[in-house]
Design an enzyme around this catalytic site. Sequence first.
Site, PDB file in Angstrom:
ATOM      1  N   THR A  97       0.829  -1.205   0.000  1.00  0.00           N
ATOM      2  CA  THR A  97       0.000   0.000   0.000  1.00  0.00           C
ATOM      3  C   THR A  97       0.864   1.255   0.000  1.00  0.00           C
ATOM      4  OG1 THR A  97      -1.702  -1.175   1.188  1.00  0.00           O
ATOM      5  CG2 THR A  97      -1.802   1.220   1.282  1.00  0.00           C
ATOM      6  N   ARG A 113     -12.846  -9.365  -2.465  1.00  0.00           N
ATOM      7  CA  ARG A 113     -12.670  -8.582  -1.238  1.00  0.00           C
ATOM      8  C   ARG A 113     -12.246  -7.141  -1.569  1.00  0.00           C
ATOM      9  NH1 ARG A 113      -8.117  -5.748   1.374  1.00  0.00           N
ATOM     10  NH2 ARG A 113      -8.464  -5.835   3.598  1.00  0.00           N
ATOM     11  N   ILE A 114     -12.907  -6.187  -0.968  1.00  0.00           N
ATOM     12  CA  ILE A 114     -12.524  -4.787  -1.099  1.00  0.00           C
ATOM     13  C   ILE A 114     -12.066  -4.317   0.278  1.00  0.00           C
ATOM     14  CG2 ILE A 114     -13.423  -2.454  -1.512  1.00  0.00           C
ATOM     15  CD1 ILE A 114     -15.272  -3.731  -3.634  1.00  0.00           C
ATOM     16  N   GLY A 115     -10.914  -3.655   0.314  1.00  0.00           N
ATOM     17  CA  GLY A 115     -10.371  -3.200   1.595  1.00  0.00           C
ATOM     18  C   GLY A 115     -10.739  -1.755   1.886  1.00  0.00           C
ATOM     19  N   ASP A 116      -9.959  -1.163   2.768  1.00  0.00           N
ATOM     20  CA  ASP A 116     -10.231   0.221   3.186  1.00  0.00           C
ATOM     21  C   ASP A 116      -9.739   1.264   2.182  1.00  0.00           C
ATOM     22  OD1 ASP A 116      -7.586  -0.831   4.114  1.00  0.00           O
ATOM     23  OD2 ASP A 116      -7.280   1.307   4.493  1.00  0.00           O
ATOM     24  N   THR A 137      -2.974   2.684   6.308  1.00  0.00           N
ATOM     25  CA  THR A 137      -2.485   1.387   5.849  1.00  0.00           C
ATOM     26  C   THR A 137      -2.664   0.385   6.978  1.00  0.00           C
ATOM     27  OG1 THR A 137      -0.595   0.195   4.903  1.00  0.00           O
ATOM     28  CG2 THR A 137      -0.083   1.843   6.565  1.00  0.00           C
ATOM     29  N   GLY A 138      -2.687  -0.891   6.636  1.00  0.00           N
ATOM     30  CA  GLY A 138      -2.835  -1.904   7.681  1.00  0.00           C
ATOM     31  C   GLY A 138      -4.005  -2.815   7.389  1.00  0.00           C
ATOM     32  N   GLU A 139      -4.536  -3.425   8.417  1.00  0.00           N
ATOM     33  CA  GLU A 139      -5.638  -4.367   8.249  1.00  0.00           C
ATOM     34  C   GLU A 139      -6.897  -3.616   7.851  1.00  0.00           C
ATOM     35  OE1 GLU A 139      -6.346  -7.230  11.451  1.00  0.00           O
ATOM     36  OE2 GLU A 139      -4.212  -7.061  11.884  1.00  0.00           O
ATOM     37  N   GLY A 140      -7.248  -3.762   6.586  1.00  0.00           N
ATOM     38  CA  GLY A 140      -8.357  -2.993   6.039  1.00  0.00           C
ATOM     39  C   GLY A 140      -9.651  -3.161   6.812  1.00  0.00           C
TER      40      GLY A 140
HETATM   41  N1  ASP Z   1      -5.022  -1.594   3.977  1.00  0.00           N
HETATM   42  C1  ASP Z   1      -4.761  -2.501   2.876  1.00  0.00           C
HETATM   43  C2  ASP Z   1      -5.947  -3.433   2.730  1.00  0.00           C
HETATM   44  O1  ASP Z   1      -6.461  -3.904   3.726  1.00  0.00           O
HETATM   45  C3  ASP Z   1      -3.507  -3.299   3.037  1.00  0.00           C
HETATM   46  C4  ASP Z   1      -2.255  -2.547   3.441  1.00  0.00           C
HETATM   47  O2  ASP Z   1      -2.323  -1.421   3.918  1.00  0.00           O
HETATM   48  O3  ASP Z   1      -1.161  -3.105   3.271  1.00  0.00           O
HETATM   49  O4  ASP Z   1      -6.318  -3.725   1.622  1.00  0.00           O
END
Ligand code: ASP
Length: 246
Positions: free
Chosen positions: A116, A144-147, A166-169
């Site tokens: 990201t 799957r759609i993230g944040d 960034t991180g766990e969407g």
């Molecule tokens: N936030 C992103 C997602 O969950 C992944 C990431 O930040 O590395 O799609």
Amino acid sequence: MEASIMDGSKRRCGAVSGLSTVKNPVSLARLVMEKSPHSYLAFSGADEFARQQGVEVENNEYFITPDNVGMLKLAKEANTILFDYRIPTVGYEKCARVESLVKMNGLPISIYAPETVGCVVVDSEGRCAAATSTGGLMNKMSGRIGDSPLIGAGTYACEVCGVSCTGEGEAIIRSTLAREVAAVMEYKGLGLQEAVDFVIKHRLDEGFAGLIAVSNKGEVAYGFNCNGMFRGCATEDGFMEVEIWE
Ligand code: ASP
């Protein structure tokens, strides 16, 4: 791939997801904002719009790197979803470039390049903007759609600040993390770094995540609840810095 962009001073935004050939997803998100009547296009409709707008595309093979093929295999074998900032407990020894990995306590902090990229900017008149682009999580479910493409979750900008996460969407979506930074500034009167510290501490539940932010006063802030976050800062007079750890 998926991405979004928001222009805080005009409160305009654009987002795309479900892309497999567009080279620069943020550029397509910007075209959605500027050249379409909508805010968010996904999958075949986003691809069709990309073709109409003539953005740069690559064959899907362009995006498939040997390291990521290896990591996906490990993730599938372990039946897990990998996050770029988690210390892996099994399998990292088999990674193609294990020797070059940044290590902490003997373990690699990141077993593949972060997927990201986010950017927040403020101009000399205090106008803020934010954009985020991602390939999502390794071994995510199809569809799957993230944040990252979700305005208010992974990206947000308004009159007071610009934020990219960034991180766990899934954790970022649950906490509407980017919008929360702006909300506590607006409604609690907190400064930028205070607002960032507040949302990282009080709004993220069990998920790991981080964010970068700028305010209309030209302040720069970041925060994360994991071990490290790759980040950098640059100003127009030539100042530049990059950091990984706290
Ligand atoms: N936030 C992103 C997602 O969950 C992944 C990431 O930040 O590395 O799609």
